[in-house]
Design a protein around this motif. Sequence first.
Motif, PDB file in Angstrom:
ATOM      1  N   TYR A 140       0.807  -1.226   0.000  1.00 31.82           N
ATOM      2  CA  TYR A 140       0.000   0.000   0.000  1.00 31.82           C
ATOM      3  C   TYR A 140       0.839   1.274   0.000  1.00 31.82           C
ATOM      4  CZ  TYR A 140      -3.780  -3.214   1.172  1.00 31.82           C
ATOM      5  OH  TYR A 140      -4.680  -4.245   1.158  1.00 31.82           O
ATOM      6  N   ARG A 141       2.108   1.176  -0.367  1.00 32.85           N
ATOM      7  CA  ARG A 141       2.959   2.357  -0.424  1.00 32.85           C
ATOM      8  C   ARG A 141       2.865   3.017  -1.798  1.00 32.85           C
ATOM      9  NH1 ARG A 141       6.495   2.743   3.907  1.00 32.85           N
ATOM     10  NH2 ARG A 141       6.404   0.957   5.319  1.00 32.85           N
ATOM     11  N   ILE A 142       3.445   4.218  -1.916  1.00 28.84           N
ATOM     12  CA  ILE A 142       3.498   4.928  -3.189  1.00 28.84           C
ATOM     13  C   ILE A 142       4.927   5.415  -3.385  1.00 28.84           C
ATOM     14  CG2 ILE A 142       2.558   6.772  -4.624  1.00 28.84           C
ATOM     15  CD1 ILE A 142       0.189   6.965  -2.734  1.00 28.84           C
ATOM     16  N   THR A 143       5.535   5.038  -4.481  1.00 30.62           N
ATOM     17  CA  THR A 143       6.862   5.532  -4.813  1.00 30.62           C
ATOM     18  C   THR A 143       6.750   6.755  -5.711  1.00 30.62           C
ATOM     19  OG1 THR A 143       7.039   4.136  -6.780  1.00 30.62           O
ATOM     20  CG2 THR A 143       7.825   3.193  -4.692  1.00 30.62           C
ATOM     21  N   GLU A 144       7.850   7.496  -5.806  1.00 26.15           N
ATOM     22  CA  GLU A 144       7.873   8.652  -6.703  1.00 26.15           C
ATOM     23  C   GLU A 144       7.521   8.236  -8.126  1.00 26.15           C
ATOM     24  OE1 GLU A 144      11.256  11.358  -6.495  1.00 26.15           O
ATOM     25  OE2 GLU A 144      11.868  10.352  -4.643  1.00 26.15           O
ATOM     26  N   ALA A 145       8.120   7.145  -8.579  1.00 23.38           N
ATOM     27  CA  ALA A 145       7.908   6.716  -9.959  1.00 23.38           C
ATOM     28  C   ALA A 145       6.450   6.385 -10.230  1.00 23.38           C
ATOM     29  CB  ALA A 145       8.789   5.497 -10.262  1.00 23.38           C
ATOM     30  N   CYS A 162      -2.695  11.127   1.023  1.00 26.23           N
ATOM     31  CA  CYS A 162      -3.083  10.923   2.422  1.00 26.23           C
ATOM     32  C   CYS A 162      -1.830  10.472   3.173  1.00 26.23           C
ATOM     33  CB  CYS A 162      -4.169   9.851   2.493  1.00 26.23           C
ATOM     34  SG  CYS A 162      -5.273   9.971   3.895  1.00 26.23           S
ATOM     35  N   ALA A 163      -1.391  11.269   4.159  1.00 28.20           N
ATOM     36  CA  ALA A 163      -0.130  10.983   4.831  1.00 28.20           C
ATOM     37  C   ALA A 163      -0.243  11.248   6.338  1.00 28.20           C
ATOM     38  CB  ALA A 163       0.979  11.860   4.230  1.00 28.20           C
ATOM     39  N   PRO A 164      -0.252  10.190   7.161  1.00 29.07           N
ATOM     40  CA  PRO A 164      -0.290   8.769   6.819  1.00 29.07           C
ATOM     41  C   PRO A 164      -1.610   8.420   6.136  1.00 29.07           C
ATOM     42  CG  PRO A 164       0.305   9.087   9.139  1.00 29.07           C
ATOM     43  CD  PRO A 164      -0.200  10.397   8.632  1.00 29.07           C
ATOM     44  N   ASN A 165      -1.577   7.333   5.376  1.00 28.04           N
ATOM     45  CA  ASN A 165      -2.762   6.968   4.609  1.00 28.04           C
ATOM     46  C   ASN A 165      -3.830   6.332   5.495  1.00 28.04           C
ATOM     47  OD1 ASN A 165      -4.191   6.644   2.075  1.00 28.04           O
ATOM     48  ND2 ASN A 165      -3.829   4.457   2.300  1.00 28.04           N
ATOM     49  N   ASN A 166      -5.057   6.654   5.194  1.00 29.91           N
ATOM     50  CA  ASN A 166      -6.225   6.013   5.811  1.00 29.91           C
ATOM     51  C   ASN A 166      -6.941   5.270   4.681  1.00 29.91           C
ATOM     52  OD1 ASN A 166      -8.505   5.350   7.307  1.00 29.91           O
ATOM     53  ND2 ASN A 166      -9.421   7.372   7.126  1.00 29.91           N
ATOM     54  N   PRO A 167      -7.166   3.970   4.777  1.00 31.55           N
ATOM     55  CA  PRO A 167      -7.249   3.144   5.983  1.00 31.55           C
ATOM     56  C   PRO A 167      -6.047   2.255   6.271  1.00 31.55           C
ATOM     57  CG  PRO A 167      -8.303   1.984   4.201  1.00 31.55           C
ATOM     58  CD  PRO A 167      -7.760   3.267   3.614  1.00 31.55           C
ATOM     59  N   THR A 168      -4.921   2.459   5.596  1.00 33.07           N
ATOM     60  CA  THR A 168      -3.817   1.513   5.729  1.00 33.07           C
ATOM     61  C   THR A 168      -2.786   1.917   6.779  1.00 33.07           C
ATOM     62  OG1 THR A 168      -2.503   2.580   3.991  1.00 33.07           O
ATOM     63  CG2 THR A 168      -4.087   0.876   3.305  1.00 33.07           C
ATOM     64  N   GLY A 169      -2.736   3.208   7.145  1.00 31.08           N
ATOM     65  CA  GLY A 169      -1.742   3.691   8.089  1.00 31.08           C
ATOM     66  C   GLY A 169      -0.377   3.911   7.473  1.00 31.08           C
ATOM     67  N   ASP A 191      -3.607  15.174   2.849  1.00 29.03           N
ATOM     68  CA  ASP A 191      -4.507  14.985   3.975  1.00 29.03           C
ATOM     69  C   ASP A 191      -3.696  14.423   5.145  1.00 29.03           C
ATOM     70  OD1 ASP A 191      -6.415  14.124   5.812  1.00 29.03           O
ATOM     71  OD2 ASP A 191      -7.840  13.501   4.265  1.00 29.03           O
ATOM     72  N   GLU A 192      -3.432  15.273   6.129  1.00 27.00           N
ATOM     73  CA  GLU A 192      -2.639  14.886   7.297  1.00 27.00           C
ATOM     74  C   GLU A 192      -3.514  14.756   8.545  1.00 27.00           C
ATOM     75  OE1 GLU A 192       1.971  16.238   6.553  1.00 27.00           O
ATOM     76  OE2 GLU A 192       0.761  17.425   7.935  1.00 27.00           O
ATOM     77  N   ALA A 193      -4.651  14.109   8.403  1.00 27.83           N
ATOM     78  CA  ALA A 193      -5.569  13.965   9.537  1.00 27.83           C
ATOM     79  C   ALA A 193      -4.916  13.265  10.728  1.00 27.83           C
ATOM     80  CB  ALA A 193      -6.814  13.191   9.101  1.00 27.83           C
ATOM     81  N   TYR A 194      -3.920  12.409  10.455  1.00 26.62           N
ATOM     82  CA  TYR A 194      -3.301  11.611  11.523  1.00 26.62           C
ATOM     83  C   TYR A 194      -1.858  12.018  11.775  1.00 26.62           C
ATOM     84  CZ  TYR A 194      -7.448   8.837  10.661  1.00 26.62           C
ATOM     85  OH  TYR A 194      -8.751   8.429  10.509  1.00 26.62           O
ATOM     86  N   ALA A 195      -1.490  13.224  11.394  1.00 25.39           N
ATOM     87  CA  ALA A 195      -0.090  13.647  11.460  1.00 25.39           C
ATOM     88  C   ALA A 195       0.479  13.580  12.872  1.00 25.39           C
ATOM     89  CB  ALA A 195       0.052  15.062  10.910  1.00 25.39           C
ATOM     90  N   ASN A 303      -3.424   6.209  14.118  1.00 28.00           N
ATOM     91  CA  ASN A 303      -3.920   5.708  15.414  1.00 28.00           C
ATOM     92  C   ASN A 303      -4.778   4.469  15.223  1.00 28.00           C
ATOM     93  OD1 ASN A 303      -6.222   6.902  14.293  1.00 28.00           O
ATOM     94  ND2 ASN A 303      -6.995   7.602  16.281  1.00 28.00           N
ATOM     95  N   PHE A 304      -4.467   3.694  14.193  1.00 22.63           N
ATOM     96  CA  PHE A 304      -5.205   2.476  13.892  1.00 22.63           C
ATOM     97  C   PHE A 304      -4.269   1.500  13.211  1.00 22.63           C
ATOM     98  CE2 PHE A 304      -5.725   5.481  10.395  1.00 22.63           C
ATOM     99  CZ  PHE A 304      -5.270   4.734   9.325  1.00 22.63           C
ATOM    100  N   VAL A 305      -4.732   0.262  13.080  1.00 18.27           N
ATOM    101  CA  VAL A 305      -3.943  -0.767  12.412  1.00 18.27           C
ATOM    102  C   VAL A 305      -4.851  -1.527  11.452  1.00 18.27           C
ATOM    103  CG1 VAL A 305      -2.612  -2.908  12.694  1.00 18.27           C
ATOM    104  CG2 VAL A 305      -2.315  -1.022  14.322  1.00 18.27           C
ATOM    105  N   LEU A 306      -4.419  -1.628  10.211  1.00 17.55           N
ATOM    106  CA  LEU A 306      -5.074  -2.486   9.231  1.00 17.55           C
ATOM    107  C   LEU A 306      -4.365  -3.830   9.271  1.00 17.55           C
ATOM    108  CD1 LEU A 306      -7.123  -2.542   6.722  1.00 17.55           C
ATOM    109  CD2 LEU A 306      -5.052  -2.243   5.332  1.00 17.55           C
TER     110      LEU A 306
END
Length: 358
Positions: A140-145, A162-169, A191-195, A303-306
């Motif tokens: 579930y990561r995203i690279t520059e490329a 989304c950083a960190p991403n929701n719903p994956t964290g 989107d830094e809701a969980y920064a 603040n969650f774990v997938l």
Amino acid sequence: MTSLADLPIRDDLRGQTPYGAPQKPVRIALNVNENTHPVPAEVIAHVTQAVERELRSINRYPDREFTALRKHLADYLGGGVTPAQVWAANGSNEVIQHILQAFGGPGRSVLGFPPTYSMHSIIASGTGTRWIAADRDDGYRITEATAVAAIDRHDPDLVFLCAPNNPTGTPLGLDVIEAVHDASRGIVMVDEAYAEFMPEGEPSALSLLEGRPRLVVSRTMSKAFAFAGGRLGYLAADPAVIDALRLVRLPYHLSALTQAAAVAALQHAPAMLATVGAIREQRDRLVVELARLGYDPHESWANFVLFGGVADPRGVFEYLLAHDILIRDLSIPNHLRVTAGTEAETTEFLEVLGRMGR
């Protein structure tokens, strides 16, 4: 009886479903990533006093520019952010809606990387903005490329990260955000809701704002601040972006009571954020213990774990619900998501899940 299908609804809304996180009366609710710790009594008292004072002039419209609130938000963010760079609304969802109303709309598109926050695509639909879904990399990561290739392929008017991403964290590096900004021609919203739950010392996308007038960083008081019921979201961006958002906001969109309550809460920021460390500990504990139980938890900076490796997600969800514990089934195959609650809530969740076996 008339149904939705009988009404002259917009064609592009037909068949859509609204946001629908389950709302059930349970003893342990770990499904929507709230801060489950209680708000300190002294903060409640101060917020109550602030709201009571505001009620004495409730017959008047509130400050349309929410001047005091913007100053307190800028002070909280620090890093040279000024009140002129701050915008706020009724939750970060309305902030996102304002962005799409100003920079999206019919004939325009927004690029996202699902699985990600479900409201990004829902709000895009509501504003008539075409949602484009791009693939993520492994884990579930995203690279520059990967990000730049998607932008080159679709040429979107906006990009949502989304950083960190929701719903994956999943964490998202500043190098990726920089690459996305440089490759795109439109607004880039992070989107830094969980920064606040990121590891200590990890830099925020706020550090990238200078010299990037198309970059927007969205935050919320719903998570770390334990202020979900207060409905206060905000962003930091170039002052010109703020001017654009003024064109689409409703008059007096932030009530006097919301402004007063949020300012009072921000004045107690250290107390409101005192539980962040404990939540991080329970999140990391969940990663360790879920793996010990035979599941496949993903690294999380939120603040969650997938966690994957769930043969029957609906069955596990219902089993926990029968034990008065509510978590989230996001329809990601063989996965469920659980919020990091208090130590006692985490313990009971793990014990009940462990008794079920795999």
